[in-house]
Write a protein that holds these residues in place. Structure first.
Motif, short mmCIF file in Angstrom:
data_model
loop_
_atom_site.label_atom_id
_atom_site.label_comp_id
_atom_site.label_asym_id
_atom_site.label_seq_id
_atom_site.Cartn_x
_atom_site.Cartn_y
_atom_site.Cartn_z
N LEU A 224 8.39 -17.82 -25.50
CA LEU A 224 7.41 -17.76 -24.74
C LEU A 224 8.00 -16.97 -23.28
CD1 LEU A 224 5.58 -21.07 -25.21
CD2 LEU A 224 4.91 -19.03 -26.05
N TYR A 225 7.37 -16.14 -22.65
CA TYR A 225 7.64 -15.53 -21.43
C TYR A 225 6.22 -16.06 -20.50
CZ TYR A 225 10.78 -13.26 -24.17
OH TYR A 225 11.84 -12.83 -25.06
N ALA A 226 6.65 -16.02 -19.02
CA ALA A 226 5.62 -16.23 -18.05
C ALA A 226 5.49 -15.08 -16.82
CB ALA A 226 5.78 -17.60 -17.55
N GLU A 227 4.40 -14.99 -16.34
CA GLU A 227 4.29 -14.30 -15.26
C GLU A 227 3.27 -14.73 -14.35
OE1 GLU A 227 1.13 -11.11 -17.24
OE2 GLU A 227 3.55 -10.61 -17.66
N SER A 228 3.22 -14.55 -13.17
CA SER A 228 2.53 -15.30 -12.31
C SER A 228 2.07 -14.18 -11.11
CB SER A 228 3.00 -16.53 -11.50
OG SER A 228 3.36 -17.44 -12.53
N GLU A 229 0.76 -14.62 -10.54
CA GLU A 229 0.50 -13.78 -9.45
C GLU A 229 -0.21 -14.79 -8.21
OE1 GLU A 229 -3.00 -10.33 -8.36
OE2 GLU A 229 -3.05 -10.99 -10.36
N VAL A 230 0.27 -14.37 -7.04
CA VAL A 230 -0.15 -15.27 -5.87
C VAL A 230 -1.90 -14.95 -5.62
CG1 VAL A 230 0.02 -15.85 -3.62
CG2 VAL A 230 1.97 -15.04 -4.67
N ILE A 231 -2.65 -16.01 -5.86
CA ILE A 231 -3.88 -15.54 -5.64
C ILE A 231 -4.72 -16.42 -4.37
CG2 ILE A 231 -4.74 -15.43 -8.16
CD1 ILE A 231 -5.65 -18.20 -8.24
N GLN A 232 -3.89 -17.44 -3.76
CA GLN A 232 -4.25 -17.76 -2.54
C GLN A 232 -3.01 -18.22 -1.73
OE1 GLN A 232 -6.27 -21.85 -2.04
NE2 GLN A 232 -8.15 -20.58 -1.52
N ALA A 233 -3.05 -18.20 -0.20
CA ALA A 233 -1.73 -18.48 0.54
C ALA A 233 -2.38 -18.74 1.70
CB ALA A 233 -0.71 -17.66 0.41
N ARG A 234 -2.16 -20.02 2.45
CA ARG A 234 -2.61 -20.19 3.52
C ARG A 234 -1.77 -21.52 4.24
NH1 ARG A 234 -5.43 -25.00 3.83
NH2 ARG A 234 -6.39 -25.81 1.94
N LEU A 235 -1.82 -21.57 5.65
CA LEU A 235 -1.07 -22.59 6.17
C LEU A 235 -1.94 -23.93 5.71
CD1 LEU A 235 0.28 -21.03 9.48
CD2 LEU A 235 1.71 -21.78 7.43
N ALA A 236 -0.99 -24.80 5.73
CA ALA A 236 -1.65 -26.28 5.48
C ALA A 236 -2.18 -26.85 6.82
CB ALA A 236 -0.78 -27.30 4.81
N ASP A 237 -3.73 -27.27 6.89
CA ASP A 237 -4.27 -27.77 8.06
C ASP A 237 -3.42 -29.13 8.34
OD1 ASP A 237 -6.04 -25.70 7.95
OD2 ASP A 237 -7.39 -26.79 7.01
N LYS A 238 -2.95 -30.00 7.66
CA LYS A 238 -2.58 -31.27 8.00
C LYS A 238 -1.25 -31.63 7.69
CE LYS A 238 -7.39 -33.06 7.18
NZ LYS A 238 -8.13 -33.88 6.43
N ARG A 239 -0.35 -30.45 7.23
CA ARG A 239 0.90 -30.84 7.04
C ARG A 239 1.82 -29.61 7.79
NH1 ARG A 239 2.97 -33.95 2.39
NH2 ARG A 239 4.98 -33.62 3.32
N PRO A 240 2.19 -29.85 8.80
CA PRO A 240 2.82 -29.01 9.74
C PRO A 240 4.22 -28.57 8.97
CG PRO A 240 2.29 -30.51 11.18
CD PRO A 240 1.87 -31.14 9.67
N GLY A 241 4.64 -27.40 8.97
CA GLY A 241 5.68 -26.85 8.27
C GLY A 241 5.72 -26.67 6.73
N TYR A 242 4.21 -26.58 6.26
CA TYR A 242 3.99 -26.33 5.03
C TYR A 242 2.82 -25.34 4.93
CZ TYR A 242 6.84 -29.88 3.01
OH TYR A 242 7.95 -30.92 2.70
N GLY A 243 2.85 -24.59 3.93
CA GLY A 243 1.77 -23.62 3.46
C GLY A 243 1.26 -24.15 2.13
N ILE A 244 0.07 -23.92 1.64
CA ILE A 244 -0.65 -24.20 0.14
C ILE A 244 -0.57 -22.75 -0.35
CG2 ILE A 244 -2.62 -24.99 -1.14
CD1 ILE A 244 -3.13 -26.62 1.35
N VAL A 245 0.07 -22.64 -1.49
CA VAL A 245 -0.11 -21.46 -2.17
C VAL A 245 -0.49 -21.71 -3.77
CG1 VAL A 245 1.48 -19.46 -3.46
CG2 VAL A 245 2.00 -20.60 -1.06
N GLN A 246 -1.32 -20.94 -3.91
CA GLN A 246 -1.95 -20.94 -5.50
C GLN A 246 -1.55 -19.63 -6.21
OE1 GLN A 246 -6.30 -21.23 -6.35
NE2 GLN A 246 -5.99 -22.70 -7.92
N TRP A 247 -1.28 -19.93 -7.62
CA TRP A 247 -0.69 -19.00 -8.32
C TRP A 247 -1.78 -18.92 -9.60
CZ3 TRP A 247 2.85 -22.66 -6.60
CH2 TRP A 247 3.56 -22.04 -5.59
N HIS A 248 -1.85 -17.70 -10.31
CA HIS A 248 -2.46 -17.49 -11.67
C HIS A 248 -1.51 -17.47 -12.62
CE1 HIS A 248 -4.47 -15.40 -14.84
NE2 HIS A 248 -4.95 -16.43 -14.93
N THR A 249 -0.92 -18.11 -13.45
CA THR A 249 0.09 -17.90 -14.47
C THR A 249 -0.41 -17.60 -15.83
OG1 THR A 249 1.54 -19.53 -13.00
CG2 THR A 249 2.17 -18.84 -15.25
N VAL A 250 0.13 -16.65 -16.56
CA VAL A 250 -0.09 -16.32 -18.06
C VAL A 250 1.16 -16.30 -18.73
CG1 VAL A 250 -0.74 -14.46 -19.47
CG2 VAL A 250 -1.87 -14.67 -17.38
#
Length: 165
Positions: free
Chosen positions: A117-143
């Motif tokens: 098995l092999y995997a590849e991912s694409e960033v589908i969302q990235a934004r700074l976290a509203d309630k966690r300074p020093g963090y962002g929220i990133v979402q990926w689509h993985t196949v």
């Protein structure tokens, strides 16, 4: 050098090695081809299914699996998920930050022992976290694909990801 001297030497000469990407390293649409790949064995499947109490006989009894329309015992789908997810960690979430979950998980076709098995991912969302300074929220689509390049699983996952600051 005795054991205590060896430990002291290692502690004094250790260099911090920051691993993983930070929030700023991710851009919308960015693609990752995760470089390793993993061959799933019959032993992996049997051990995983037994340890997770997944006693569906299709995963451990080839005769039963064939009677259910499979070509043999398929790999437990949760193991397929864990392998593909694991292949993505070094590029996506090794930098640290809480795992926020998986959405839209689809098993596209059975995987059989001996397949790689092999995997590849694409960033589908990235934004700074509203309630966690020093963090962002990133979402990926993985196949996840088999060695023939055929997709066998896909999902979206998200993490809190540390910022560089």
């Amino acid at each position: 050098m005795n054991a205590d001297e060896t430990v002291d030497f290692l502690e004094q000469n250790a260099v911090e090695w920051v691993r993983g990407n930070r929030f700023e390293d991710f851009a919308l649409g960015q693609k990752f081809t995760h470089h390793w790949g993993r061959t799933v064995t019959e032993s992996d499947n049997t051990l995983f299914s037994t340890l997770t109490l997944a006693y569906n006989p299709a995963y451990t009894n080839a005769s039963h699996a064939r009677a259910q329309g499979f070509q043999g015992s398929p790999v437990n789908p949760l193991l397929v998920f864990n392998v593909v997810f694991g292949l993505s960690v070094e590029d996506l979430s090794e930098g640290g930050g809480p795992f926020l979950g998986v959405d839209d998980l689809q098993y596209l076709q059975p995987v059989y022992p001996g397949e790689t098995l092999y995997a590849e991912s694409e960033v589908i969302q990235a934004r700074l976290a509203d309630k966690r300074p020093g963090y962002g929220i990133v979402q990926w689509h993985t196949v996840g694909r088999n060695e023939a390049g055929v997709p066998v699983i896909e999902f979206k996952r998200a993490n809190l990801v540390r910022t560089k600051g």
